[in-house]
Write a protein that holds these residues in place. Structure first.
Motif, PDB file in Angstrom:
ATOM      1  N   ALA A 171     -13.557  -8.997 -31.600  1.00  0.00           N
ATOM      2  CA  ALA A 171     -12.381  -9.351 -30.611  1.00  0.00           C
ATOM      3  C   ALA A 171     -12.315  -7.997 -29.787  1.00  0.00           C
ATOM      4  N   ALA A 172     -12.575  -6.880 -30.329  1.00  0.00           N
ATOM      5  CA  ALA A 172     -12.381  -5.753 -29.255  1.00  0.00           C
ATOM      6  C   ALA A 172     -12.896  -5.762 -27.965  1.00  0.00           C
ATOM      7  N   ASN A 173     -13.994  -6.620 -27.707  1.00  0.00           N
ATOM      8  CA  ASN A 173     -14.808  -6.772 -26.577  1.00  0.00           C
ATOM      9  C   ASN A 173     -14.387  -7.652 -25.711  1.00  0.00           C
ATOM     10  N   ALA A 174     -13.340  -8.701 -26.248  1.00  0.00           N
ATOM     11  CA  ALA A 174     -12.968  -9.898 -25.706  1.00  0.00           C
ATOM     12  C   ALA A 174     -11.508  -9.679 -25.303  1.00  0.00           C
ATOM     13  N   VAL A 175     -10.703  -8.666 -25.527  1.00  0.00           N
ATOM     14  CA  VAL A 175      -9.299  -8.705 -25.383  1.00  0.00           C
ATOM     15  C   VAL A 175      -9.480  -7.988 -24.058  1.00  0.00           C
ATOM     16  N   PRO A 176      -8.423  -8.584 -23.054  1.00  0.00           N
ATOM     17  CA  PRO A 176      -8.831  -7.852 -21.715  1.00  0.00           C
ATOM     18  C   PRO A 176      -7.984  -6.483 -21.488  1.00  0.00           C
ATOM     19  N   TRP A 177      -6.793  -6.016 -22.372  1.00  0.00           N
ATOM     20  CA  TRP A 177      -6.093  -4.773 -22.047  1.00  0.00           C
ATOM     21  C   TRP A 177      -6.581  -3.743 -22.948  1.00  0.00           C
ATOM     22  N   GLN A 186      -4.850  -1.805 -24.849  1.00  0.00           N
ATOM     23  CA  GLN A 186      -3.904  -1.769 -26.042  1.00  0.00           C
ATOM     24  C   GLN A 186      -4.227  -2.740 -27.245  1.00  0.00           C
ATOM     25  N   GLY A 187      -4.558  -3.951 -26.569  1.00  0.00           N
ATOM     26  CA  GLY A 187      -5.280  -5.083 -27.559  1.00  0.00           C
ATOM     27  C   GLY A 187      -6.497  -4.448 -28.323  1.00  0.00           C
ATOM     28  N   ARG A 188      -7.197  -3.976 -27.338  1.00  0.00           N
ATOM     29  CA  ARG A 188      -8.783  -3.559 -27.838  1.00  0.00           C
ATOM     30  C   ARG A 188      -8.372  -2.472 -28.921  1.00  0.00           C
ATOM     31  N   VAL A 189      -7.355  -1.467 -28.778  1.00  0.00           N
ATOM     32  CA  VAL A 189      -7.358  -0.628 -29.661  1.00  0.00           C
ATOM     33  C   VAL A 189      -6.756  -1.186 -31.125  1.00  0.00           C
ATOM     34  N   LEU A 190      -5.868  -2.033 -30.976  1.00  0.00           N
ATOM     35  CA  LEU A 190      -4.998  -2.927 -32.216  1.00  0.00           C
ATOM     36  C   LEU A 190      -6.298  -3.563 -32.815  1.00  0.00           C
ATOM     37  N   ALA A 191      -7.124  -4.192 -32.066  1.00  0.00           N
ATOM     38  CA  ALA A 191      -8.143  -4.865 -32.687  1.00  0.00           C
ATOM     39  C   ALA A 191      -8.801  -4.048 -33.585  1.00  0.00           C
ATOM     40  N   VAL A 192      -9.385  -2.881 -33.089  1.00  0.00           N
ATOM     41  CA  VAL A 192     -10.075  -1.840 -33.751  1.00  0.00           C
ATOM     42  C   VAL A 192      -9.610  -1.199 -34.981  1.00  0.00           C
ATOM     43  N   MET A 193      -8.146  -1.108 -34.777  1.00  0.00           N
ATOM     44  CA  MET A 193      -7.166  -0.708 -35.870  1.00  0.00           C
ATOM     45  C   MET A 193      -7.388  -1.512 -37.124  1.00  0.00           C
ATOM     46  N   LEU A 194      -7.218  -2.721 -37.025  1.00  0.00           N
ATOM     47  CA  LEU A 194      -7.413  -4.001 -37.798  1.00  0.00           C
ATOM     48  C   LEU A 194      -8.700  -3.874 -38.575  1.00  0.00           C
ATOM     49  N   TYR A 195      -9.878  -3.819 -37.604  1.00  0.00           N
ATOM     50  CA  TYR A 195     -11.053  -3.730 -38.109  1.00  0.00           C
ATOM     51  C   TYR A 195     -11.172  -2.298 -39.100  1.00  0.00           C
ATOM     52  N   ALA A 196     -10.906  -1.347 -38.708  1.00  0.00           N
ATOM     53  CA  ALA A 196     -10.769  -0.135 -39.697  1.00  0.00           C
ATOM     54  C   ALA A 196     -10.086  -0.252 -41.015  1.00  0.00           C
ATOM     55  N   ALA A 197      -8.611  -1.125 -40.979  1.00  0.00           N
ATOM     56  CA  ALA A 197      -7.880  -1.275 -42.172  1.00  0.00           C
ATOM     57  C   ALA A 197      -8.477  -2.144 -43.039  1.00  0.00           C
ATOM     58  N   VAL A 198      -9.131  -3.259 -42.336  1.00  0.00           N
ATOM     59  CA  VAL A 198      -9.787  -4.175 -43.383  1.00  0.00           C
ATOM     60  C   VAL A 198     -10.785  -3.556 -44.080  1.00  0.00           C
ATOM     61  N   PHE A 199     -11.708  -2.919 -43.145  1.00  0.00           N
ATOM     62  CA  PHE A 199     -12.838  -2.139 -43.783  1.00  0.00           C
ATOM     63  C   PHE A 199     -12.477  -1.401 -45.018  1.00  0.00           C
TER      64      PHE A 199
END
Length: 425
Positions: A300-306, A308-321
């Motif tokens: 999703a980090a590559n699909a979100v256009p803005w 802040q949204g990409r950073v949020l997606a990566v933060m969620l990836y890191a948290a679930v990992f």
């Protein structure tokens, strides 16, 4: 336990002083080109992988505590050589000595911990030390950055010396209790709980038994999958992939890594309790499922256009990992220790360390080429396939180990041929 965790915090703090800056120092301050720096890490990894099975081979004669101490001494010497010997060949000698020390250290860590804490407490020990390592390395990484910024080459030298001395301090703190609890340094296993269980037949012969044990080989595959498609990606390939393809700013990547460390520190206690309430196999299964779920946020980090949204997606990836990490750390080595046949604790747990080292080499090398040649989507797809394959291997291991306990398959290297000896149920 408190004394050991203090010692582990010391050596983790030392590792954090140089771990993120090693390649920068070698390339910019020792004049080594990128290819030469890569060769340094190859020597380091190969040296570790060669020594790991050899350590298991010599443990009956030398004892795990002595090999453990030699491993710490080798790592300390390797760090100090880099800054104390100005010759061009010094980093290669440091990689050779330090890699050999790391191989002996990780091969003997589980037998030493069992000799002090016992087999039943192993999950808690590994879980708590993983939490301590994340906290210590995060703190020392910040300190190292400040030292290098303010002192330049002298800051790097301080980091290397602190790292080397931290291995020495760790040895002094830990080896005393090992001698007192294990009875004598040369005790080949030091863990009666793992050696005298009546449900384990005498099946171990030599250091190569884990690689010929059909009921244990799937677990080695699980370890390799966890490292190649999980652990080895988080700190090396994923940041580059996100920065290059998803155009994530550097501050977003560092924020995600901080989120991962905080998640581990907050949830590691829960992970240990979950493993105790269920089982190590169930914990590994849940961890792999969580890691598969985390890939959704990476894509999703590559699909979100803005941004802040990409950073949020990566933060969620890191948290679930991170939620999966707190289940892996108290599960894999304890599971190998419980699976090992009588007298085979050291070689069986060392084989997992070898698979870990191999995965750290193969994972970044292969998956970087996948990303460069096949693109963003293919990279994440192959990660998912690799983690799915680890899930399948975990199911195979669980089924085979259950069959072995029921007497359907007992590994017997002393029988004719390397294969399993079939017994009547």
């Amino acid at each position: 336990m408190r004394l050991y965790l203090l010692a582990y915090a010391v050596t983790s703090f030392g590792s954090g002083m140089i771990y993120p800056l090693n390649a920068i120092y070698l390339s910019e301050h020792r004049g080594m080109g990128n290819g030469v720096v890569a060769a340094y890490f190859v020597v380091l990894s190969v040296s570790s992988m060669v020594i790991t099975p050899l350590a298991a081979l010599f443990v009956p004669k030398v004892g795990p505590a002595r090999l453990f101490g030699l491993g710490l001494a080798g790592q300390a010497a390797g760090m100090l050589m880099i800054v104390l010997i100005p010759a061009l060949w010094a980093p290669y000698l440091a990689a050779l000595v330090g890699g050999a020390g790391a191989g002996a250290y990780y091969a003997m860590l589980t037998p030493v911990l069992v000799s002090v804490f016992g087999l039943n407490n192993l999950s808690e020990v590994f879980g708590q030390q993983y939490r301590v390592a994340n906290l210590s390395m995060a703190a020392s990484g910040l300190l190292a950055g400040a030292l290098v910024t303010g002192l330049d080459s002298a800051g790097f030298a301080i980091g290397y010396v602190c790292n080397g001395l931290s291995f020495v301090a760790f040895g002094f703190i830990v080896l005393g209790p090992v001698r007192r609890r294990a009875g004598r340094v040369g005790d080949p296993a030091g863990a009666t709980e793992a050696l005298e269980r009546p449900d384990r037949p005498r099946t171990w012969r030599g250091a190569w038994a884990p690689y010929r044990d059909p009921s244990f080989l799937p677990l080695l595959g699980v370890q390799a999958g966890i490292v190649i498609f999980g652990v080895a990606q988080l700190d090396t390939v994923v940041p580059l992939v996100l920065h290059t393809s998803a155009h994530l700013p550097v501050w977003g990547i560092t924020t995600a890594l901080v989120v991962n460390c905080v998640t581990v520190m907050l949830l590691q206690g829960w992970g240990v309790r979950w493993v105790s309430a269920h089982s190590t196999v169930a914990a590994l299964r849940l961890a792999l499922v969580l890691w598969l779920g985390s890939l959704v946020f990476g894509v999703a980090a590559n699909a979100v256009p803005w941004t802040q949204g990409r950073v949020l997606a990566v933060m969620l990836y890191a948290a679930v990992f991170g939620c999966g990490e707190v289940l892996v750390s108290p599960s894999l080595q304890p599971l190998a220790a419980r699976t090992a046949p009588e007298g085979g604790l050291a070689p069986y747990t060392a084989s997992l360390s070898l698979a870990y080292s191999l995965g750290l080499v193969v994972g970044p090398a292969v998956m970087l080429q996948v990303f460069y040649r096949l693109g963003y989507g293919t990279y994440w797809t192959i990660l998912g396939c690799g983690l799915g394959a680890a899930l399948v291997l975990l199911a195979v291991f669980s089924r085979r180990s259950a069959a072995a306990r029921c007497g359907l398959t007992v590994y017997a290297p002393e029988a004719d041929g390397p294969g399993p000896a079939r017994a009547a149920s």
